[in-house]
Design a protein around this motif. Sequence first.
Motif, PDB file in Angstrom:
ATOM      1  N   TYR A  55       0.822  -1.205   0.000  1.00  0.00           N
ATOM      2  CA  TYR A  55       0.000   0.000   0.000  1.00  0.00           C
ATOM      3  C   TYR A  55       0.858   1.257   0.000  1.00  0.00           C
ATOM      4  CZ  TYR A  55      -3.711   3.238   1.296  1.00  0.00           C
ATOM      5  OH  TYR A  55      -4.597   4.269   1.309  1.00  0.00           O
ATOM      6  N   GLY A  56       1.979   1.228   0.758  1.00  0.00           N
ATOM      7  CA  GLY A  56       2.841   2.401   0.889  1.00  0.00           C
ATOM      8  C   GLY A  56       4.099   2.341   0.045  1.00  0.00           C
ATOM      9  N   GLY A  57       4.148   1.455  -0.945  1.00  0.00           N
ATOM     10  CA  GLY A  57       5.337   1.328  -1.784  1.00  0.00           C
ATOM     11  C   GLY A  57       5.933  -0.063  -1.654  1.00  0.00           C
ATOM     12  N   PRO A  58       7.157  -0.244  -2.151  1.00  0.00           N
ATOM     13  CA  PRO A  58       7.766  -1.578  -2.100  1.00  0.00           C
ATOM     14  C   PRO A  58       8.043  -2.028  -0.664  1.00  0.00           C
ATOM     15  CG  PRO A  58       9.234  -0.002  -3.187  1.00  0.00           C
ATOM     16  CD  PRO A  58       7.993   0.731  -2.817  1.00  0.00           C
ATOM     17  N   ILE A  59       7.864  -3.322  -0.438  1.00  0.00           N
ATOM     18  CA  ILE A  59       8.175  -3.934   0.858  1.00  0.00           C
ATOM     19  C   ILE A  59       9.396  -4.811   0.611  1.00  0.00           C
ATOM     20  CG2 ILE A  59       7.392  -5.490   2.679  1.00  0.00           C
ATOM     21  CD1 ILE A  59       4.492  -4.772   1.805  1.00  0.00           C
ATOM     22  N   LYS A  60      10.545  -4.372   1.102  1.00  0.00           N
ATOM     23  CA  LYS A  60      11.770  -5.145   0.926  1.00  0.00           C
ATOM     24  C   LYS A  60      11.838  -6.184   2.031  1.00  0.00           C
ATOM     25  CE  LYS A  60      14.222  -1.469  -1.394  1.00  0.00           C
ATOM     26  NZ  LYS A  60      15.364  -0.562  -1.386  1.00  0.00           N
ATOM     27  N   MET A  61      11.932  -7.448   1.622  1.00  0.00           N
ATOM     28  CA  MET A  61      11.915  -8.537   2.599  1.00  0.00           C
ATOM     29  C   MET A  61      12.873  -9.650   2.209  1.00  0.00           C
ATOM     30  SD  MET A  61       7.972  -9.623   1.614  1.00  0.00           S
ATOM     31  CE  MET A  61       7.748 -10.861   2.829  1.00  0.00           C
ATOM     32  N   LEU A  62      13.271 -10.435   3.208  1.00  0.00           N
ATOM     33  CA  LEU A  62      14.050 -11.645   3.012  1.00  0.00           C
ATOM     34  C   LEU A  62      13.200 -12.810   3.480  1.00  0.00           C
ATOM     35  CD1 LEU A  62      17.622 -10.804   4.410  1.00  0.00           C
ATOM     36  CD2 LEU A  62      16.955 -11.058   2.028  1.00  0.00           C
ATOM     37  N   THR A  63      13.146 -13.872   2.676  1.00  0.00           N
ATOM     38  CA  THR A  63      12.359 -15.046   3.033  1.00  0.00           C
ATOM     39  C   THR A  63      13.268 -16.263   3.063  1.00  0.00           C
ATOM     40  OG1 THR A  63      10.414 -14.090   1.961  1.00  0.00           O
ATOM     41  CG2 THR A  63      10.338 -16.449   2.432  1.00  0.00           C
ATOM     42  N   ALA A  64      13.146 -17.059   4.113  1.00  0.00           N
ATOM     43  CA  ALA A  64      13.877 -18.325   4.215  1.00  0.00           C
ATOM     44  C   ALA A  64      12.942 -19.432   3.765  1.00  0.00           C
ATOM     45  CB  ALA A  64      14.325 -18.561   5.648  1.00  0.00           C
ATOM     46  N   VAL A  65      13.403 -20.210   2.768  1.00  0.00           N
ATOM     47  CA  VAL A  65      12.620 -21.311   2.211  1.00  0.00           C
ATOM     48  C   VAL A  65      13.445 -22.587   2.376  1.00  0.00           C
ATOM     49  CG1 VAL A  65      11.459 -22.203   0.163  1.00  0.00           C
ATOM     50  CG2 VAL A  65      11.613 -19.733   0.514  1.00  0.00           C
ATOM     51  N   SER A  66      12.845 -23.593   3.008  1.00  0.00           N
ATOM     52  CA  SER A  66      13.565 -24.848   3.224  1.00  0.00           C
ATOM     53  C   SER A  66      13.809 -25.555   1.900  1.00  0.00           C
ATOM     54  CB  SER A  66      12.785 -25.757   4.177  1.00  0.00           C
ATOM     55  OG  SER A  66      11.613 -26.209   3.536  1.00  0.00           O
ATOM     56  N   MET A  67      14.670 -26.550   1.920  1.00  0.00           N
ATOM     57  CA  MET A  67      15.020 -27.266   0.697  1.00  0.00           C
ATOM     58  C   MET A  67      13.829 -28.050   0.136  1.00  0.00           C
ATOM     59  SD  MET A  67      17.916 -26.016   0.380  1.00  0.00           S
ATOM     60  CE  MET A  67      18.496 -26.797  -1.103  1.00  0.00           C
ATOM     61  N   ASP A  68      12.820 -28.323   0.968  1.00  0.00           N
ATOM     62  CA  ASP A  68      11.632 -29.023   0.466  1.00  0.00           C
ATOM     63  C   ASP A  68      10.547 -28.061  -0.019  1.00  0.00           C
ATOM     64  OD1 ASP A  68      10.527 -28.053   2.805  1.00  0.00           O
ATOM     65  OD2 ASP A  68       9.904 -29.996   3.582  1.00  0.00           O
ATOM     66  N   GLY A  69      10.861 -26.754  -0.050  1.00  0.00           N
ATOM     67  CA  GLY A  69       9.938 -25.772  -0.618  1.00  0.00           C
ATOM     68  C   GLY A  69       8.927 -25.188   0.345  1.00  0.00           C
ATOM     69  N   THR A  70       9.132 -25.381   1.658  1.00  0.00           N
ATOM     70  CA  THR A  70       8.213 -24.784   2.632  1.00  0.00           C
ATOM     71  C   THR A  70       8.825 -23.518   3.218  1.00  0.00           C
ATOM     72  OG1 THR A  70       9.072 -26.140   4.427  1.00  0.00           O
ATOM     73  CG2 THR A  70       7.142 -26.986   3.260  1.00  0.00           C
ATOM     74  N   VAL A  71       7.968 -22.613   3.614  1.00  0.00           N
ATOM     75  CA  VAL A  71       8.399 -21.350   4.198  1.00  0.00           C
ATOM     76  C   VAL A  71       8.884 -21.610   5.630  1.00  0.00           C
ATOM     77  CG1 VAL A  71       7.667 -19.028   4.894  1.00  0.00           C
ATOM     78  CG2 VAL A  71       6.719 -20.074   2.819  1.00  0.00           C
ATOM     79  N   ILE A  72      10.069 -21.094   5.927  1.00  0.00           N
ATOM     80  CA  ILE A  72      10.580 -21.167   7.294  1.00  0.00           C
ATOM     81  C   ILE A  72      10.169 -19.901   8.031  1.00  0.00           C
ATOM     82  CG2 ILE A  72      12.648 -21.237   8.737  1.00  0.00           C
ATOM     83  CD1 ILE A  72      13.994 -22.853   6.461  1.00  0.00           C
ATOM     84  N   ASP A  73      10.488 -18.754   7.446  1.00  0.00           N
ATOM     85  CA  ASP A  73      10.173 -17.471   8.076  1.00  0.00           C
ATOM     86  C   ASP A  73      10.519 -16.359   7.089  1.00  0.00           C
ATOM     87  OD1 ASP A  73       9.345 -15.647   9.986  1.00  0.00           O
ATOM     88  OD2 ASP A  73      10.963 -16.065  11.401  1.00  0.00           O
ATOM     89  N   TYR A  74      10.119 -15.135   7.406  1.00  0.00           N
ATOM     90  CA  TYR A  74      10.535 -13.983   6.618  1.00  0.00           C
ATOM     91  C   TYR A  74      10.762 -12.806   7.546  1.00  0.00           C
ATOM     92  CZ  TYR A  74       5.744 -12.037   6.736  1.00  0.00           C
ATOM     93  OH  TYR A  74       4.537 -11.536   7.133  1.00  0.00           O
ATOM     94  N   THR A  75      11.549 -11.867   7.054  1.00  0.00           N
ATOM     95  CA  THR A  75      11.793 -10.642   7.801  1.00  0.00           C
ATOM     96  C   THR A  75      11.657  -9.464   6.844  1.00  0.00           C
ATOM     97  OG1 THR A  75      13.287  -9.485   9.327  1.00  0.00           O
ATOM     98  CG2 THR A  75      14.316 -10.618   7.483  1.00  0.00           C
ATOM     99  N   VAL A  76      11.159  -8.365   7.364  1.00  0.00           N
ATOM    100  CA  VAL A  76      10.973  -7.168   6.552  1.00  0.00           C
ATOM    101  C   VAL A  76      12.161  -6.246   6.796  1.00  0.00           C
ATOM    102  CG1 VAL A  76       9.496  -5.172   6.135  1.00  0.00           C
ATOM    103  CG2 VAL A  76       8.472  -7.390   6.644  1.00  0.00           C
TER     104      VAL A  76
END
Length: 182
Positions: A89-110
């Motif tokens: 809504y307020g522009g780009p959201i720069k984030m890092l996402t950790a994805v496990s080797m099996d393709g599941t989301v571990i976590d993300y940080t903004v």
Amino acid sequence: MADNNKSGIFKIAMNLVCTCLVSGCIIGLVFFITGPTAAAKAEQMKQDSMKALVDADQFVPVPGETDTFIAQKGGQKVAYIIPTAPKGYGGPIKMLTAVSMDGTVIDYTVLEANETPGLGDRGAKSPFKDQFKGKKAANLEVTKNASEKDKIQAMTGATISSRAFTKGVKEAVEKAAQLGGK
């Protein structure tokens, strides 16, 4: 009298040029001295952000990719760390996402966002953020229907931000699949 006026303007101009030159040299010297420290601090912050996402010994850059890393623990690949910048809504959201080797989301940080305080900025916090853990790309879809527990429940009053965070995480999961995950 006209020569005296020209001489006075010339002196003022020379004083301004000298002042700008000295100021520029001081700024350049300060940058030269503090630049390496600032770069090291930025690198340390990036490493800390990645360590907060996934328990790993080292983060190896992925060849040909910008700011994309493979997290390794004990010499084994455990996750991909992938940057995304979806439009919120307020522009780009720069984030890092950790994805496990099996393709599941571990976590993300903004890393950076300008979402509305108290509404869209809740995307970087629990309980919204917790919904992503363990999900695969197929379940990374925003819904307002509370009965659809396998999908991402939108933040009340912040549907655009909800979709942006979800899009960023989904892009990271898809990128991990391209890089060799499942």
